[in-house]
Design a protein around this motif. Structure first.
Motif, PDB file in Angstrom:
ATOM      1  N   UNK A 170     -21.362 -92.957  -3.160  1.00  0.00           N
ATOM      2  CA  UNK A 170     -21.902 -91.895  -2.313  1.00  0.00           C
ATOM      3  C   UNK A 170     -20.770 -90.965  -1.881  1.00  0.00           C
ATOM      4  N   UNK A 171     -20.849 -89.709  -2.276  1.00  0.00           N
ATOM      5  CA  UNK A 171     -19.769 -88.764  -2.057  1.00  0.00           C
ATOM      6  C   UNK A 171     -20.088 -87.755  -0.963  1.00  0.00           C
ATOM      7  N   UNK A 172     -19.044 -87.368  -0.271  1.00  0.00           N
ATOM      8  CA  UNK A 172     -19.104 -86.273   0.679  1.00  0.00           C
ATOM      9  C   UNK A 172     -18.641 -84.981   0.018  1.00  0.00           C
ATOM     10  N   UNK A 173     -18.149 -84.011   0.793  1.00  0.00           N
ATOM     11  CA  UNK A 173     -17.753 -82.705   0.247  1.00  0.00           C
ATOM     12  C   UNK A 173     -16.554 -82.800  -0.687  1.00  0.00           C
ATOM     13  N   UNK A 174     -16.747 -82.358  -1.923  1.00  0.00           N
ATOM     14  CA  UNK A 174     -15.725 -82.483  -2.957  1.00  0.00           C
ATOM     15  C   UNK A 174     -14.840 -81.252  -3.055  1.00  0.00           C
ATOM     16  N   UNK A 175     -13.625 -81.482  -3.524  1.00  0.00           N
ATOM     17  CA  UNK A 175     -12.677 -80.384  -3.748  1.00  0.00           C
ATOM     18  C   UNK A 175     -12.892 -79.806  -5.140  1.00  0.00           C
ATOM     19  N   UNK A 176     -14.112 -79.318  -5.397  1.00  0.00           N
ATOM     20  CA  UNK A 176     -14.348 -78.698  -6.696  1.00  0.00           C
ATOM     21  C   UNK A 176     -13.656 -77.342  -6.734  1.00  0.00           C
ATOM     22  N   UNK A 177     -13.227 -76.894  -7.921  1.00  0.00           N
ATOM     23  CA  UNK A 177     -12.416 -75.683  -8.030  1.00  0.00           C
ATOM     24  C   UNK A 177     -13.037 -74.444  -7.405  1.00  0.00           C
ATOM     25  N   UNK A 178     -14.342 -74.258  -7.556  1.00  0.00           N
ATOM     26  CA  UNK A 178     -14.996 -73.073  -7.000  1.00  0.00           C
ATOM     27  C   UNK A 178     -14.927 -73.072  -5.475  1.00  0.00           C
ATOM     28  N   UNK A 179     -15.162 -74.234  -4.856  1.00  0.00           N
ATOM     29  CA  UNK A 179     -15.116 -74.325  -3.401  1.00  0.00           C
ATOM     30  C   UNK A 179     -13.702 -74.101  -2.887  1.00  0.00           C
ATOM     31  N   UNK A 180     -12.727 -74.713  -3.573  1.00  0.00           N
ATOM     32  CA  UNK A 180     -11.324 -74.544  -3.171  1.00  0.00           C
ATOM     33  C   UNK A 180     -10.905 -73.084  -3.278  1.00  0.00           C
ATOM     34  N   UNK A 181     -11.292 -72.428  -4.377  1.00  0.00           N
ATOM     35  CA  UNK A 181     -10.931 -71.018  -4.564  1.00  0.00           C
ATOM     36  C   UNK A 181     -11.552 -70.145  -3.483  1.00  0.00           C
ATOM     37  N   UNK A 182     -12.785 -70.449  -3.099  1.00  0.00           N
ATOM     38  CA  UNK A 182     -13.453 -69.675  -2.051  1.00  0.00           C
ATOM     39  C   UNK A 182     -12.721 -69.835  -0.712  1.00  0.00           C
ATOM     40  N   UNK A 183     -12.324 -71.046  -0.382  1.00  0.00           N
ATOM     41  CA  UNK A 183     -11.585 -71.280   0.865  1.00  0.00           C
ATOM     42  C   UNK A 183     -10.215 -70.609   0.834  1.00  0.00           C
ATOM     43  N   UNK A 184      -9.583 -70.586  -0.324  1.00  0.00           N
ATOM     44  CA  UNK A 184      -8.294 -69.916  -0.464  1.00  0.00           C
ATOM     45  C   UNK A 184      -8.426 -68.416  -0.229  1.00  0.00           C
ATOM     46  N   UNK A 185      -9.513 -67.834  -0.733  1.00  0.00           N
ATOM     47  CA  UNK A 185      -9.739 -66.402  -0.531  1.00  0.00           C
ATOM     48  C   UNK A 185      -9.949 -66.091   0.951  1.00  0.00           C
ATOM     49  N   UNK A 186     -10.710 -66.939   1.635  1.00  0.00           N
ATOM     50  CA  UNK A 186     -10.947 -66.732   3.064  1.00  0.00           C
ATOM     51  C   UNK A 186      -9.630 -66.844   3.827  1.00  0.00           C
ATOM     52  N   UNK A 187      -8.827 -67.839   3.489  1.00  0.00           N
ATOM     53  CA  UNK A 187      -7.542 -68.036   4.175  1.00  0.00           C
ATOM     54  C   UNK A 187      -6.622 -66.841   3.958  1.00  0.00           C
ATOM     55  N   UNK A 188      -6.590 -66.328   2.721  1.00  0.00           N
ATOM     56  CA  UNK A 188      -5.729 -65.178   2.420  1.00  0.00           C
ATOM     57  C   UNK A 188      -6.203 -63.930   3.165  1.00  0.00           C
ATOM     58  N   UNK A 189      -7.526 -63.749   3.244  1.00  0.00           N
ATOM     59  CA  UNK A 189      -8.076 -62.581   3.912  1.00  0.00           C
ATOM     60  C   UNK A 189      -7.787 -62.602   5.408  1.00  0.00           C
ATOM     61  N   UNK A 190      -7.787 -63.794   5.988  1.00  0.00           N
ATOM     62  CA  UNK A 190      -7.552 -63.921   7.429  1.00  0.00           C
ATOM     63  C   UNK A 190      -6.091 -64.158   7.776  1.00  0.00           C
ATOM     64  N   UNK A 191      -5.276 -64.384   6.757  1.00  0.00           N
ATOM     65  CA  UNK A 191      -3.856 -64.595   6.993  1.00  0.00           C
ATOM     66  C   UNK A 191      -3.543 -65.891   7.706  1.00  0.00           C
ATOM     67  N   UNK A 192      -4.327 -66.936   7.406  1.00  0.00           N
ATOM     68  CA  UNK A 192      -4.100 -68.238   8.029  1.00  0.00           C
ATOM     69  C   UNK A 192      -3.904 -69.298   6.955  1.00  0.00           C
ATOM     70  N   UNK A 193      -3.506 -70.499   7.389  1.00  0.00           N
ATOM     71  CA  UNK A 193      -3.252 -71.596   6.473  1.00  0.00           C
ATOM     72  C   UNK A 193      -4.555 -72.094   5.851  1.00  0.00           C
ATOM     73  N   UNK A 194      -4.504 -72.382   4.527  1.00  0.00           N
ATOM     74  CA  UNK A 194      -5.696 -72.862   3.830  1.00  0.00           C
ATOM     75  C   UNK A 194      -6.215 -74.163   4.427  1.00  0.00           C
ATOM     76  N   UNK A 195      -5.298 -75.047   4.842  1.00  0.00           N
ATOM     77  CA  UNK A 195      -5.714 -76.328   5.410  1.00  0.00           C
ATOM     78  C   UNK A 195      -6.526 -76.130   6.688  1.00  0.00           C
TER      79      UNK A 195
END
Length: 250
Positions: A170-195
């Motif tokens: 039973x899996x929770x939220x996965x680090x699939x490439x599309x999700x990771x890329x989306x979070x990276x874009x949000x972090x870059x746009x806001x100028x904050x750390x991806x983590x």
């Protein structure tokens, strides 16, 4: 002689990763996916079979195309509804349930029927904690995953007297490439750390989660290894790799 593993939903994402890791560890791997071979990673040691599990006629041909029965079956195929649940047609609902629950169940029964009981078969069914968090938009997907969980339990009960183990990962939220890329874009746009963006995302989307990072594919593979290595003791087992997102009392 190398043992034979079947991984469904192996065209990309987690399924492709599981198939590749099994092949790297010496398994003879057959990957089953909707995409043609030209759109898959083309991993050495992985024999790709194209099959659209949403089509009823597909199931009838899979066992013949596989040839030898697998020693390990990893059910990872998944279908996401194209629209919110309340907008889906009956045919679209049927497709989701067929891929996410009915085909894994029926295919497992067919493969076990073709396997001598002297040969041990390990079956690991990948499921999602989404079944515990259904809302207006995700109801069809969540219900299909709940159906998969019930059918997996019935398979385990049917295998009580067989040389077989049927377990659920039973899996929770996965680090699939599309999700990771989306979070990276949000972090870059806001100028904050991806983590930090990932922590905020997980806290909002999974209030019960007690981890603050997405679950990586390799952790999933190690969990599959663990379940397969338990032998018959894994029959009926539920292994949660969900960071607590399914709730503290489950």
């Amino acid at each position: 002689m190398a043992q034979h593993a079947l991984v469904t939903g192996s065209s990309h994402g987690l399924g492709a990763h599981l198939a590749a890791r099994l092949a790297a560890d010496g398994w003879k791997v057959t990957g089953l996916g909707r995409r043609p071979a030209s759109e898959t990673p083309g991993t050495p040691g992985v024999d790709h079979l194209q099959a659209d599990l949403s089509r009823p006629e597909t199931l009838e041909r899979i066992t013949d195309r596989l040839g030898e029965a697998p020693d390990l079956i990893v059910h990872n195929a998944v279908s996401y509804p194209p629209r919110p649940a309340h907008e889906l047609s009956l045919a679209e609902l049927e497709d989701v349930f067929r891929v996410n629950a009915l085909v894994p169940y029926r295919l497992t029964l067919d493969l076990l029927a073709a396997t001598p009981d002297t040969r041990f078969t390990s079956i690991v069914v990948i499921n999602s904690e989404s079944m515990f968090h259904a809302d207006r938009d995700s109801g069809a997907y969540a219900a299909s995953k709940a159906a998969l969980r019930v059918l997996t339990g019935s398979l385990a009960d049917a295998c009580r007297s067989r040389n077989t183990a049927v377990a659920t990962l039973l899996l929770g939220p996965l680090a699939d490439p599309d999700k990771v890329a989306q979070l990276q874009r949000v972090a870059a746009r806001r100028g904050v750390d991806e983590a930090e963006i990932t922590r905020v995302f997980l806290r909002k989307s999974n209030p019960d989660l007690v981890i603050e990072e997405l679950i990586d594919f390799d952790a999933c593979y190690r969990s599959v290894q663990y379940l397969a290595g338990l032998g018959r003791a894994a029959n009926g087992m539920l292994c949660r790799l969900d960071g607590g997102s399914a709730g503290s009392l489950i």
